[in-house]
Design a protein around this motif. Structure first.
Motif, mmCIF file in Angstrom:
data_model
loop_
_atom_site.group_PDB
_atom_site.id
_atom_site.type_symbol
_atom_site.label_atom_id
_atom_site.label_comp_id
_atom_site.label_asym_id
_atom_site.label_seq_id
_atom_site.Cartn_x
_atom_site.Cartn_y
_atom_site.Cartn_z
ATOM 1 N N ARG A 169 0.832 -1.207 0.000
ATOM 2 C CA ARG A 169 0.000 0.000 0.000
ATOM 3 C C ARG A 169 0.872 1.264 0.000
ATOM 4 N N TYR A 170 1.964 1.223 0.764
ATOM 5 C CA TYR A 170 2.891 2.359 0.828
ATOM 6 C C TYR A 170 3.532 2.608 -0.541
ATOM 7 N N LEU A 171 3.974 1.546 -1.198
ATOM 8 C CA LEU A 171 4.607 1.687 -2.508
ATOM 9 C C LEU A 171 3.622 2.198 -3.550
ATOM 10 N N ASN A 172 2.375 1.753 -3.453
ATOM 11 C CA ASN A 172 1.354 2.247 -4.383
ATOM 12 C C ASN A 172 1.068 3.728 -4.151
ATOM 13 N N MET A 173 1.111 4.150 -2.894
ATOM 14 C CA MET A 173 0.836 5.551 -2.563
ATOM 15 C C MET A 173 1.920 6.470 -3.118
ATOM 16 N N TYR A 174 3.154 5.972 -3.111
ATOM 17 C CA TYR A 174 4.290 6.774 -3.594
ATOM 18 C C TYR A 174 4.913 6.101 -4.824
ATOM 19 N N ILE A 175 4.063 5.760 -5.769
ATOM 20 C CA ILE A 175 4.492 4.962 -6.914
ATOM 21 C C ILE A 175 5.513 5.690 -7.788
ATOM 22 N N ASP A 176 5.553 7.034 -7.705
ATOM 23 C CA ASP A 176 6.481 7.799 -8.534
ATOM 24 C C ASP A 176 7.865 7.910 -7.912
ATOM 25 N N GLN A 177 8.022 7.389 -6.693
ATOM 26 C CA GLN A 177 9.307 7.472 -6.004
ATOM 27 C C GLN A 177 10.134 6.198 -6.235
ATOM 28 N N ALA A 178 11.431 6.377 -6.435
ATOM 29 C CA ALA A 178 12.326 5.234 -6.667
ATOM 30 C C ALA A 178 12.951 4.797 -5.342
ATOM 31 N N PHE A 179 12.147 4.227 -4.458
ATOM 32 C CA PHE A 179 12.649 3.796 -3.160
ATOM 33 C C PHE A 179 13.530 2.560 -3.297
ATOM 34 N N THR A 180 14.664 2.564 -2.608
ATOM 35 C CA THR A 180 15.485 1.360 -2.526
ATOM 36 C C THR A 180 14.916 0.467 -1.428
ATOM 37 N N ILE A 181 15.328 -0.767 -1.413
ATOM 38 C CA ILE A 181 14.846 -1.678 -0.377
ATOM 39 C C ILE A 181 15.327 -1.215 1.002
ATOM 40 N N GLU A 182 16.504 -0.575 1.050
ATOM 41 C CA GLU A 182 17.010 -0.054 2.325
ATOM 42 C C GLU A 182 16.096 1.045 2.866
ATOM 43 N N GLN A 183 15.618 1.927 1.989
ATOM 44 C CA GLN A 183 14.731 3.008 2.408
ATOM 45 C C GLN A 183 13.387 2.480 2.901
#
Length: 269
Positions: A169-183
């Motif tokens: 759900r978090y990744l879908n909310m910020y789908i435009d962000q290139a989060f690393t697995i560490e973040q």
């Protein structure tokens, strides 16, 4: 869907049953009913699991689930409006309605869904002839006006653990962000090693592959809106280069984004 409601849906007294609900959480129990189900969702992406396939159902699409098909639903989206139309089996049904299929909701079908958004309960020729006629027409025009989409289904596991569902759900909310697995791991109070292990144990895939899948699912939803260019869609789901998005989209769906957009326009016209 409660067991008693399932009994009413299958009641032979009704040719059709209509049920629309707003949900924050999808009930993941397995269902099977004697009427076919037309499922349309506004406000999020639904995952439909049958015995052999996993289907993505983005916004602006609907799914036909034939009678006596065992399935269950999952979603990481919230505030979803589910439109459900149930159809009694008929002789001589069109071949495209014999199997589960995903269809693009063209303008006519969507207007029909919205027109019936306040309907609830069983419908037969005797109880409401006008509603009965509209639902008969809806079933008749599906094969002619809404060809099944070639790029579905996309085979992909879906999180079983509640922690991974929150992350989804978090990744879908910020789908435009290139989060690393560490973040992402830090955001949820985990180490990257623990989160990587959780992805492998729960779904058998990596974080990167899962992120790629939900991005492509969002791209399909945006394409159906026919509002953005392919480059704009790529940017909105976190890709800075069109070539990278195009290659990954093709690998996941089996069709290039430009070809897929052309098909969308053909279906709408």
């Amino acid at each position: 869907m409660e067991q008693e409601q399932l009994g009413v849906i299958d009641d032979n007294e009704y040719d059709f049953y209509v049920c629309h609900t707003h949900v924050d959480r999808i009930d993941s129990r397995e269902y099977i009913h004697q009427k076919a189900r037309l499922l349309y969702a506004d406000g999020g992406i639904i995952h439909v699991f049958t015995a052999t396939k996993h289907w993505y159902l983005p916004g602006r699409f609907y799914m036909w689930i034939p009678a006596n098909t065992a399935y269950h639903l999952e979603s990481s989206s919230s505030h979803i409006h589910l439109y459900s139309f149930y159809f009694k089996e008929q002789e001589g049904v069109h071949p495209v309605l014999l199997d589960p299929n995903i269809f693009l909701s063209n303008d006519l079908m969507r207007e029909m869904f919205l027109f019936a958004r306040d309907w609830e309960g069983g419908i037969s020729r005797k109880t409401s002839y006008s509603r009965y006629c509209l639902l008969r027409a809806m079933m008749a025009i599906i094969p002619e006006m809404s060809p099944p989409i070639d790029a579905f289904p996309m085979q992909h596991p879906y999180p079983k653990s509640e922690k991974l569902r929150r992350i989804a759900r978090y990744l879908n909310m910020y789908i435009d962000q290139a989060f690393t697995i560490e973040q992402v791991a830090a955001q949820f109070g985990m180490s990257s090693r623990s989160l990587s292990r959780l992805f492998k144990e729960d779904m058998g895939i990596s974080y990167i592959r899962f992120l790629r899948a939900i991005r492509i699912a969002k791209a399909l939803e945006l394409m159906a809106e026919n509002t953005y260019s392919i480059l704009e869609i790529a940017m909105r789901i976190g890709y800075s280069e069109l070539s990278s998005f195009s290659n990954i989209f093709t690998r996941v769906t089996g069709i290039r984004p430009s070809v897929y957009m052309s098909k969308i326009n053909e279906y709408k016209n």
